[in-house]
Design a protein around this motif. Structure first.
Motif, PDB file in Angstrom:
ATOM      1  N   LEU A 197       0.825  -1.201   0.000  1.00  0.00           N
ATOM      2  CA  LEU A 197       0.000   0.000   0.000  1.00  0.00           C
ATOM      3  C   LEU A 197       0.863   1.255   0.000  1.00  0.00           C
ATOM      4  CD1 LEU A 197      -2.728  -1.154   2.526  1.00  0.00           C
ATOM      5  CD2 LEU A 197      -3.023  -0.821   0.071  1.00  0.00           C
ATOM      6  N   GLY A 198       1.951   1.249   0.737  1.00  0.00           N
ATOM      7  CA  GLY A 198       2.855   2.400   0.781  1.00  0.00           C
ATOM      8  C   GLY A 198       3.541   2.653  -0.542  1.00  0.00           C
ATOM      9  N   ALA A 220      -6.879  -3.937  -4.871  1.00  0.00           N
ATOM     10  CA  ALA A 220      -8.335  -4.026  -5.009  1.00  0.00           C
ATOM     11  C   ALA A 220      -8.887  -5.264  -4.302  1.00  0.00           C
ATOM     12  CB  ALA A 220      -8.721  -4.024  -6.481  1.00  0.00           C
ATOM     13  N   GLN A 221      -8.128  -6.335  -4.250  1.00  0.00           N
ATOM     14  CA  GLN A 221      -8.574  -7.545  -3.555  1.00  0.00           C
ATOM     15  C   GLN A 221      -8.749  -7.291  -2.063  1.00  0.00           C
ATOM     16  OE1 GLN A 221      -5.586 -10.409  -4.625  1.00  0.00           O
ATOM     17  NE2 GLN A 221      -6.464 -10.758  -6.642  1.00  0.00           N
ATOM     18  N   TRP A 222      -7.954  -6.392  -1.500  1.00  0.00           N
ATOM     19  CA  TRP A 222      -8.033  -6.105  -0.067  1.00  0.00           C
ATOM     20  C   TRP A 222      -9.292  -5.337   0.294  1.00  0.00           C
ATOM     21  CZ3 TRP A 222      -2.273  -4.498  -0.340  1.00  0.00           C
ATOM     22  CH2 TRP A 222      -1.482  -5.640  -0.379  1.00  0.00           C
ATOM     23  N   LEU A 223      -9.963  -4.770  -0.697  1.00  0.00           N
ATOM     24  CA  LEU A 223     -11.224  -4.085  -0.432  1.00  0.00           C
ATOM     25  C   LEU A 223     -12.285  -5.056   0.080  1.00  0.00           C
ATOM     26  CD1 LEU A 223     -11.522  -1.786  -3.575  1.00  0.00           C
ATOM     27  CD2 LEU A 223     -10.730  -1.142  -1.286  1.00  0.00           C
ATOM     28  N   LYS A 224     -12.112  -6.316  -0.250  1.00  0.00           N
ATOM     29  CA  LYS A 224     -13.092  -7.337   0.120  1.00  0.00           C
ATOM     30  C   LYS A 224     -12.818  -7.958   1.490  1.00  0.00           C
ATOM     31  CE  LYS A 224     -13.949  -8.609  -4.733  1.00  0.00           C
ATOM     32  NZ  LYS A 224     -14.005  -7.300  -5.198  1.00  0.00           N
ATOM     33  N   ASP A 225     -11.753  -7.537   2.157  1.00  0.00           N
ATOM     34  CA  ASP A 225     -11.377  -8.091   3.464  1.00  0.00           C
ATOM     35  C   ASP A 225     -12.201  -7.432   4.570  1.00  0.00           C
ATOM     36  OD1 ASP A 225     -10.237  -9.112   5.739  1.00  0.00           O
ATOM     37  OD2 ASP A 225      -8.217  -8.384   5.333  1.00  0.00           O
ATOM     38  N   ALA A 226     -13.401  -7.951   4.781  1.00  0.00           N
ATOM     39  CA  ALA A 226     -14.315  -7.367   5.760  1.00  0.00           C
ATOM     40  C   ALA A 226     -13.806  -7.500   7.196  1.00  0.00           C
ATOM     41  CB  ALA A 226     -15.685  -8.014   5.638  1.00  0.00           C
ATOM     42  N   SER A 227     -12.764  -8.279   7.404  1.00  0.00           N
ATOM     43  CA  SER A 227     -12.245  -8.468   8.762  1.00  0.00           C
ATOM     44  C   SER A 227     -11.310  -7.342   9.191  1.00  0.00           C
ATOM     45  CB  SER A 227     -11.504  -9.810   8.869  1.00  0.00           C
ATOM     46  OG  SER A 227     -10.304  -9.768   8.111  1.00  0.00           O
ATOM     47  N   ASN A 228     -10.922  -6.464   8.247  1.00  0.00           N
ATOM     48  CA  ASN A 228      -9.951  -5.436   8.597  1.00  0.00           C
ATOM     49  C   ASN A 228     -10.293  -4.110   7.898  1.00  0.00           C
ATOM     50  OD1 ASN A 228      -7.665  -3.852   9.079  1.00  0.00           O
ATOM     51  ND2 ASN A 228      -6.300  -5.617   9.022  1.00  0.00           N
ATOM     52  N   ASP A 229     -11.034  -3.264   8.611  1.00  0.00           N
ATOM     53  CA  ASP A 229     -11.433  -1.972   8.035  1.00  0.00           C
ATOM     54  C   ASP A 229     -10.238  -1.062   7.763  1.00  0.00           C
ATOM     55  OD1 ASP A 229     -14.077  -2.665   7.987  1.00  0.00           O
ATOM     56  OD2 ASP A 229     -14.646  -1.487   9.747  1.00  0.00           O
ATOM     57  N   HIS A 230      -9.181  -1.177   8.563  1.00  0.00           N
ATOM     58  CA  HIS A 230      -8.001  -0.328   8.353  1.00  0.00           C
ATOM     59  C   HIS A 230      -7.325  -0.661   7.025  1.00  0.00           C
ATOM     60  CE1 HIS A 230      -8.259   1.538  12.234  1.00  0.00           C
ATOM     61  NE2 HIS A 230      -8.338   0.346  12.823  1.00  0.00           N
ATOM     62  N   ILE A 231      -7.213  -1.935   6.716  1.00  0.00           N
ATOM     63  CA  ILE A 231      -6.615  -2.331   5.428  1.00  0.00           C
ATOM     64  C   ILE A 231      -7.499  -1.860   4.288  1.00  0.00           C
ATOM     65  CG2 ILE A 231      -6.141  -4.325   3.929  1.00  0.00           C
ATOM     66  CD1 ILE A 231      -3.866  -3.745   5.831  1.00  0.00           C
ATOM     67  N   ASP A 250      -6.922   1.834   3.865  1.00  0.00           N
ATOM     68  CA  ASP A 250      -5.611   2.051   3.249  1.00  0.00           C
ATOM     69  C   ASP A 250      -5.636   1.685   1.765  1.00  0.00           C
ATOM     70  OD1 ASP A 250      -4.602   2.942   5.655  1.00  0.00           O
ATOM     71  OD2 ASP A 250      -3.551   1.082   6.128  1.00  0.00           O
ATOM     72  N   ALA A 251      -6.348   0.606   1.443  1.00  0.00           N
ATOM     73  CA  ALA A 251      -6.454   0.193   0.039  1.00  0.00           C
ATOM     74  C   ALA A 251      -7.184   1.262  -0.775  1.00  0.00           C
ATOM     75  CB  ALA A 251      -7.180  -1.152  -0.067  1.00  0.00           C
ATOM     76  N   LEU A 252      -8.232   1.836  -0.210  1.00  0.00           N
ATOM     77  CA  LEU A 252      -8.958   2.909  -0.900  1.00  0.00           C
ATOM     78  C   LEU A 252      -8.051   4.108  -1.145  1.00  0.00           C
ATOM     79  CD1 LEU A 252     -12.358   2.660   0.980  1.00  0.00           C
ATOM     80  CD2 LEU A 252     -12.009   2.288  -1.478  1.00  0.00           C
ATOM     81  N   LYS A 253      -7.300   4.501  -0.138  1.00  0.00           N
ATOM     82  CA  LYS A 253      -6.379   5.632  -0.293  1.00  0.00           C
ATOM     83  C   LYS A 253      -5.327   5.345  -1.366  1.00  0.00           C
ATOM     84  CE  LYS A 253      -6.960   7.259   4.421  1.00  0.00           C
ATOM     85  NZ  LYS A 253      -6.405   7.296   5.763  1.00  0.00           N
ATOM     86  N   SER A 254      -4.841   4.117  -1.384  1.00  0.00           N
ATOM     87  CA  SER A 254      -3.823   3.746  -2.381  1.00  0.00           C
ATOM     88  C   SER A 254      -4.398   3.772  -3.789  1.00  0.00           C
ATOM     89  CB  SER A 254      -3.260   2.363  -2.067  1.00  0.00           C
ATOM     90  OG  SER A 254      -2.542   2.407  -0.858  1.00  0.00           O
ATOM     91  N   LEU A 255      -5.615   3.254  -3.957  1.00  0.00           N
ATOM     92  CA  LEU A 255      -6.240   3.305  -5.283  1.00  0.00           C
ATOM     93  C   LEU A 255      -6.495   4.745  -5.702  1.00  0.00           C
ATOM     94  CD1 LEU A 255      -8.702   0.280  -4.975  1.00  0.00           C
ATOM     95  CD2 LEU A 255      -6.597   0.391  -6.328  1.00  0.00           C
ATOM     96  N   ALA A 256      -6.848   5.600  -4.761  1.00  0.00           N
ATOM     97  CA  ALA A 256      -7.051   7.019  -5.081  1.00  0.00           C
ATOM     98  C   ALA A 256      -5.756   7.644  -5.580  1.00  0.00           C
ATOM     99  CB  ALA A 256      -7.573   7.768  -3.852  1.00  0.00           C
ATOM    100  N   GLU A 257      -4.631   7.259  -4.978  1.00  0.00           N
ATOM    101  CA  GLU A 257      -3.334   7.793  -5.414  1.00  0.00           C
ATOM    102  C   GLU A 257      -2.982   7.342  -6.828  1.00  0.00           C
ATOM    103  OE1 GLU A 257      -0.332   6.847  -2.523  1.00  0.00           O
ATOM    104  OE2 GLU A 257      -1.349   7.964  -0.949  1.00  0.00           O
ATOM    105  N   LEU A 258      -3.495   6.176  -7.220  1.00  0.00           N
ATOM    106  CA  LEU A 258      -3.215   5.665  -8.566  1.00  0.00           C
ATOM    107  C   LEU A 258      -4.096   6.315  -9.630  1.00  0.00           C
ATOM    108  CD1 LEU A 258      -2.696   1.882  -7.770  1.00  0.00           C
ATOM    109  CD2 LEU A 258      -0.951   3.594  -8.328  1.00  0.00           C
ATOM    110  N   LYS A 259      -5.123   7.029  -9.190  1.00  0.00           N
ATOM    111  CA  LYS A 259      -6.024   7.781 -10.070  1.00  0.00           C
ATOM    112  C   LYS A 259      -6.576   6.923 -11.201  1.00  0.00           C
ATOM    113  CE  LYS A 259      -4.153  12.263  -8.997  1.00  0.00           C
ATOM    114  NZ  LYS A 259      -3.268  12.467  -8.080  1.00  0.00           N
ATOM    115  N   GLU A 260      -6.467   7.396 -12.441  1.00  0.00           N
ATOM    116  CA  GLU A 260      -7.038   6.695 -13.592  1.00  0.00           C
ATOM    117  C   GLU A 260      -6.461   5.292 -13.788  1.00  0.00           C
ATOM    118  OE1 GLU A 260      -5.819   9.852 -13.841  1.00  0.00           O
ATOM    119  OE2 GLU A 260      -7.657  11.005 -14.136  1.00  0.00           O
TER     120      GLU A 260
END
Length: 150
Positions: free
Chosen positions: A14-15, A31-42, A45-55
Protein backbone atom coordinates in the motif's frame (compact mmCIF):
# COMPACT_ATOMS: atom_id res chain seq x y z
CA UNK A 1 2.16 -16.31 5.87
CA UNK A 2 0.85 -15.62 9.34
CA UNK A 3 -1.51 -12.72 10.06
CA UNK A 4 1.30 -10.43 11.21
CA UNK A 5 3.45 -11.11 8.15
CA UNK A 6 0.44 -10.68 5.85
CA UNK A 7 -0.38 -7.33 7.47
CA UNK A 8 3.24 -6.18 7.01
CA UNK A 9 3.21 -7.25 3.34
CA UNK A 10 -0.06 -5.42 2.75
CA UNK A 11 1.19 -2.22 4.36
CA UNK A 12 4.40 -2.26 2.30
CA UNK A 13 2.47 -2.73 -0.92
CA UNK A 14 0.00 0.00 0.00
CA UNK A 15 2.86 2.40 0.78
CA UNK A 16 4.38 1.73 -2.63
CA UNK A 17 1.48 3.41 -4.41
CA UNK A 18 2.80 6.83 -3.43
CA UNK A 19 5.32 6.28 -6.24
CA UNK A 20 2.56 6.88 -8.79
CA UNK A 21 2.24 5.13 -12.15
CA UNK A 22 5.06 2.73 -11.43
CA UNK A 23 2.80 1.13 -8.80
CA UNK A 24 -0.14 0.62 -11.21
CA UNK A 25 0.50 -3.14 -11.63
CA UNK A 26 -0.22 -3.55 -7.91
CA UNK A 27 -3.74 -2.13 -8.24
CA UNK A 28 -5.19 -5.61 -8.78
CA UNK A 29 -3.67 -6.82 -5.51
CA UNK A 30 -4.78 -3.72 -3.64
CA UNK A 31 -8.33 -4.03 -5.01
CA UNK A 32 -8.57 -7.55 -3.56
CA UNK A 33 -8.03 -6.10 -0.07
CA UNK A 34 -11.22 -4.08 -0.43
CA UNK A 35 -13.09 -7.34 0.12
CA UNK A 36 -11.38 -8.09 3.46
CA UNK A 37 -14.32 -7.37 5.76
CA UNK A 38 -12.24 -8.47 8.76
CA UNK A 39 -9.95 -5.44 8.60
CA UNK A 40 -11.43 -1.97 8.03
CA UNK A 41 -8.00 -0.33 8.35
CA UNK A 42 -6.62 -2.33 5.43
CA UNK A 43 -9.71 -1.52 3.37
CA UNK A 44 -9.32 2.21 4.11
CA UNK A 45 -5.61 2.05 3.25
CA UNK A 46 -6.45 0.19 0.04
CA UNK A 47 -8.96 2.91 -0.90
CA UNK A 48 -6.38 5.63 -0.29
CA UNK A 49 -3.82 3.75 -2.38
CA UNK A 50 -6.24 3.31 -5.28
CA UNK A 51 -7.05 7.02 -5.08
CA UNK A 52 -3.33 7.79 -5.41
CA UNK A 53 -3.22 5.67 -8.57
CA UNK A 54 -6.02 7.78 -10.07
CA UNK A 55 -7.04 6.70 -13.59
CA UNK A 56 -4.66 3.72 -13.39
CA UNK A 57 -7.07 2.19 -10.86
CA UNK A 58 -10.31 3.17 -12.65
CA UNK A 59 -11.00 -0.43 -13.67
CA UNK A 60 -11.68 -1.17 -9.99
CA UNK A 61 -14.29 1.59 -9.59
CA UNK A 62 -17.13 -0.89 -9.10
CA UNK A 63 -15.19 -2.66 -6.34
CA UNK A 64 -14.71 0.74 -4.70
CA UNK A 65 -18.40 1.60 -5.16
CA UNK A 66 -19.38 -1.59 -3.30
CA UNK A 67 -17.99 0.01 -0.14
CA UNK A 68 -20.42 2.92 -0.42
CA UNK A 69 -22.95 0.48 1.07
CA UNK A 70 -20.80 -0.38 4.10
CA UNK A 71 -22.15 0.38 7.58
CA UNK A 72 -18.82 2.03 8.51
CA UNK A 73 -19.15 5.76 7.83
CA UNK A 74 -15.40 6.22 7.37
CA UNK A 75 -15.33 3.52 4.69
CA UNK A 76 -18.26 5.13 2.87
CA UNK A 77 -16.40 8.45 2.93
CA UNK A 78 -13.11 6.91 1.78
CA UNK A 79 -14.88 5.07 -1.06
CA UNK A 80 -16.49 8.34 -2.22
CA UNK A 81 -13.16 10.16 -2.09
CA UNK A 82 -11.55 7.37 -4.10
CA UNK A 83 -14.30 7.39 -6.73
CA UNK A 84 -13.77 11.13 -7.07
CA UNK A 85 -10.10 10.52 -7.92
CA UNK A 86 -10.61 7.84 -10.57
CA UNK A 87 -11.84 10.09 -13.37
CA UNK A 88 -14.55 8.60 -15.60
CA UNK A 89 -16.45 5.96 -13.64
CA UNK A 90 -19.30 3.68 -14.76
CA UNK A 91 -22.90 4.86 -14.37
CA UNK A 92 -23.45 2.32 -11.58
CA UNK A 93 -20.74 4.07 -9.55
CA UNK A 94 -22.30 7.47 -10.17
CA UNK A 95 -25.62 6.07 -8.95
CA UNK A 96 -23.95 4.81 -5.76
CA UNK A 97 -22.52 8.29 -5.22
CA UNK A 98 -25.89 9.91 -5.82
CA UNK A 99 -27.52 7.60 -3.32
CA UNK A 100 -25.08 8.78 -0.65
CA UNK A 101 -26.21 12.37 -1.19
CA UNK A 102 -29.13 11.23 0.97
CA UNK A 103 -27.06 9.39 3.59
CA UNK A 104 -28.00 9.92 7.24
CA UNK A 105 -24.52 11.32 7.89
CA UNK A 106 -23.89 14.96 7.01
CA UNK A 107 -20.18 14.13 6.51
CA UNK A 108 -21.02 11.42 3.98
CA UNK A 109 -23.43 13.69 2.09
CA UNK A 110 -20.81 16.46 1.95
CA UNK A 111 -18.15 14.12 0.54
CA UNK A 112 -20.66 12.61 -1.91
CA UNK A 113 -21.40 16.10 -3.22
CA UNK A 114 -17.69 16.98 -3.50
CA UNK A 115 -16.84 13.69 -5.20
CA UNK A 116 -19.61 14.08 -7.75
CA UNK A 117 -18.11 17.44 -8.63
CA UNK A 118 -14.72 15.79 -9.28
CA UNK A 119 -15.69 12.80 -11.41
CA UNK A 120 -15.00 12.98 -15.09
CA UNK A 121 -18.61 13.63 -16.13
CA UNK A 122 -19.76 16.74 -17.93
CA UNK A 123 -21.44 19.51 -15.98
CA UNK A 124 -24.75 18.76 -17.67
CA UNK A 125 -24.67 15.18 -16.42
CA UNK A 126 -24.24 16.07 -12.76
CA UNK A 127 -25.70 19.58 -12.51
CA UNK A 128 -29.09 18.51 -11.16
CA UNK A 129 -27.57 15.92 -8.82
CA UNK A 130 -25.09 18.38 -7.40
CA UNK A 131 -27.79 21.04 -6.97
CA UNK A 132 -29.99 18.63 -5.01
CA UNK A 133 -27.07 17.51 -2.82
CA UNK A 134 -26.05 21.11 -2.17
CA UNK A 135 -29.62 22.07 -1.24
CA UNK A 136 -29.77 19.22 1.26
CA UNK A 137 -26.42 20.26 2.76
CA UNK A 138 -27.69 23.84 3.17
CA UNK A 139 -30.85 22.60 4.86
CA UNK A 140 -28.75 20.56 7.30
CA UNK A 141 -26.56 23.58 8.04
CA UNK A 142 -29.60 25.78 8.63
CA UNK A 143 -31.12 23.19 10.96
CA UNK A 144 -27.92 23.00 12.99
CA UNK A 145 -27.74 26.77 13.24
CA UNK A 146 -31.35 26.89 14.50
CA UNK A 147 -30.57 24.24 17.14
CA UNK A 148 -27.55 26.20 18.35
CA UNK A 149 -29.65 29.35 18.75
CA UNK A 150 -32.08 27.54 21.06
Amino acid sequence: LGPKEEDTRQRRTLGFTSHGRIAAPFAIVIAQWLKDASNDHIRQDALKSLAELKEDAAEFAEDVADLTKDSNEDLRIASLETLGCLGQVPASCVQAMIKLCEDESTRVRKVAFESLCRIGKSAAEVEEIVAEAFTKMLQDTNQKMELRKQ
